[in-house]
Design an enzyme around this catalytic site. Structure first.
Site, PDB file in Angstrom:
ATOM      1  N   ASP A   1       0.851  -1.191   0.000  1.00  0.00           N
ATOM      2  CA  ASP A   1       0.000   0.000   0.000  1.00  0.00           C
ATOM      3  C   ASP A   1       0.888   1.242   0.000  1.00  0.00           C
ATOM      4  O   ASP A   1       1.651   1.456   0.960  1.00  0.00           O
ATOM      5  CB  ASP A   1      -0.901   0.024   1.240  1.00  0.00           C
ATOM      6  CG  ASP A   1      -1.988  -1.045   1.213  1.00  0.00           C
ATOM      7  OD1 ASP A   1      -1.883  -1.988   0.407  1.00  0.00           O
ATOM      8  OD2 ASP A   1      -2.930  -0.932   2.024  1.00  0.00           O
TER       9      ASP A   1
ATOM     10  N   LYS B   1      -7.353   3.027  -2.900  1.00  0.00           N
ATOM     11  CA  LYS B   1      -7.702   3.011  -1.481  1.00  0.00           C
ATOM     12  C   LYS B   1      -7.975   4.439  -1.023  1.00  0.00           C
ATOM     13  O   LYS B   1      -7.283   5.368  -1.426  1.00  0.00           O
ATOM     14  CB  LYS B   1      -6.539   2.380  -0.705  1.00  0.00           C
ATOM     15  CG  LYS B   1      -6.641   2.389   0.811  1.00  0.00           C
ATOM     16  CD  LYS B   1      -5.408   1.700   1.398  1.00  0.00           C
ATOM     17  CE  LYS B   1      -5.304   1.905   2.912  1.00  0.00           C
ATOM     18  NZ  LYS B   1      -4.083   1.292   3.466  1.00  0.00           N
TER      19      LYS B   1
ATOM     20  N   LYS C   1     -10.602  -0.234  -1.843  1.00  0.00           N
ATOM     21  CA  LYS C   1     -10.371  -0.448  -0.417  1.00  0.00           C
ATOM     22  C   LYS C   1     -10.758   0.807   0.358  1.00  0.00           C
ATOM     23  O   LYS C   1     -10.277   1.903   0.085  1.00  0.00           O
ATOM     24  CB  LYS C   1      -8.897  -0.781  -0.146  1.00  0.00           C
ATOM     25  CG  LYS C   1      -8.568  -0.988   1.341  1.00  0.00           C
ATOM     26  CD  LYS C   1      -7.128  -1.434   1.532  1.00  0.00           C
ATOM     27  CE  LYS C   1      -6.747  -1.506   3.002  1.00  0.00           C
ATOM     28  NZ  LYS C   1      -5.340  -1.964   3.197  1.00  0.00           N
TER      29      LYS C   1
END
Length: 292
Positions: free
Chosen positions: A137, A201, A237
């Site tokens: 990430d 995300k 996400k």
């Protein structure tokens, strides 16, 4: 690569008022998903997270072992998708969960601000993968996005993606709370996908405004439009501020309504959370559970 000129191929974002109206509609629909089966899926989509300045080898080992022990203690509930930690703890987690199907997610690339040299970002990502991370990430360069340096922001993602094996999942955090407007959130989403993101995300969880349903709607619409244009499925996400079972069900419903049930797999939908885990377990079991 030139990315900014490709933004013109995508329609503008909806207005803030239109996004709010869409969220209000989906909130009503989400009530149908307030049930144990949806909560079980949402639990299985969690990247269970510890990203604290207090983290240590001892605390992270205990956290990971507890997560691995869940398989035996709650065999009727699918376990979380992954454990998310800082890069220096990837090997620690690997040892603690060895023999389980759980994946290891590492934040990297100068998380959470992404304000360091690109070479340092790429090296940190490479080291996390070398130590066993399955998923990475990173944070899109928010400063560059806010000043309109779209090519520079996307090219950082491209460079990092090019250093990774294809089987490693790259999630790009757009920090939607800092971008604020639907149009900038949409641009950041499209640029991240064009540059190679496997997931986009919402947030790091490290600034005041984390995941919001409004940002999720804009991002999922961008994912839908990107898929329609390219044929490539990108995951979504939600992270930061997802606390209750109802919160999780709302993001589930946003994905369901905009992207369809085919996106409701752990390969395409994740929740970054820690506090939500206990609340989902409590909702599933019908009594208060404090597992974490």
């Amino acid at each position: 690569m030139e990315y900014a000129n490709q933004l013109s191929e995508y329609a503008p974002a909806q207005s803030a008022a239109e996004v709010e109206e869409r969220v209000a509609q989906i909130r009503k629909l989400a009530e149908r998903n307030h049930n144990a089966e949806v909560y079980k899926f949402c639990y299985s989509a969690i990247d269970i997270t510890t990203l604290s300045c207090n983290d240590s080898v001892t605390s992270v080992t205990e956290f990971a072992r507890k997560t691995a022990e869940f398989y035996g203690k709650y065999p009727h509930i699918p376990n979380v998708a992954s454990i998310c930690i800082y890069p220096s703890f990837v090997e620690t987690v690997g040892l603690a969960i060895d023999g389980t199907p759980m994946r290891i997610t590492s934040v990297a690339g100068g998380f959470p601000a992404a304000q360091t040299f690109l070479e340092v970002k790429a090296l940190e990502v490479a080291m996390a993968i070398e130590n066993g991370a399955d998923e990475i990430d990173i944070v899109l360069n928010v400063g560059r996005m806010l000043t309109g340096e779209y090519n520079e922001a996307a090219n950082e993602v491209e460079v990092i993606r090019s250093e990774m094996d294809r089987d490693v999942v790259l999630k790009v955090i757009i920090e939607s709370g800092a971008l604020k407007t639907p149009e900038l959130i949409r641009k950041a989403s499209v640029l991240s996908m064009l540059a190679g993101a496997d997931f986009i995300k919402t947030s790091t969880g490290k600034i005041d405004v984390a995941a919001t349903p409004e940002a999720a709607v804009v991002m999922c619409e961008a994912i839908r439009d990107f898929y329609n244009k390219t044929g490539r499925k990108v995951g979504f996400k939600a992270a930061g501020g997802v606390r209750t079972a109802e919160d999780a069900a709302l993001y589930y419903t946003i994905v369901e309504e905009i992207l369809g049930k085919e996106w409701l797999t752990t390969e395409l939908f994740r929740i970054g959370a820690s506090s939500a885990a206990n609340n989902l377990l409590s909702a599933i079991e019908g009594k208060e559970i404090k597992y974490y």
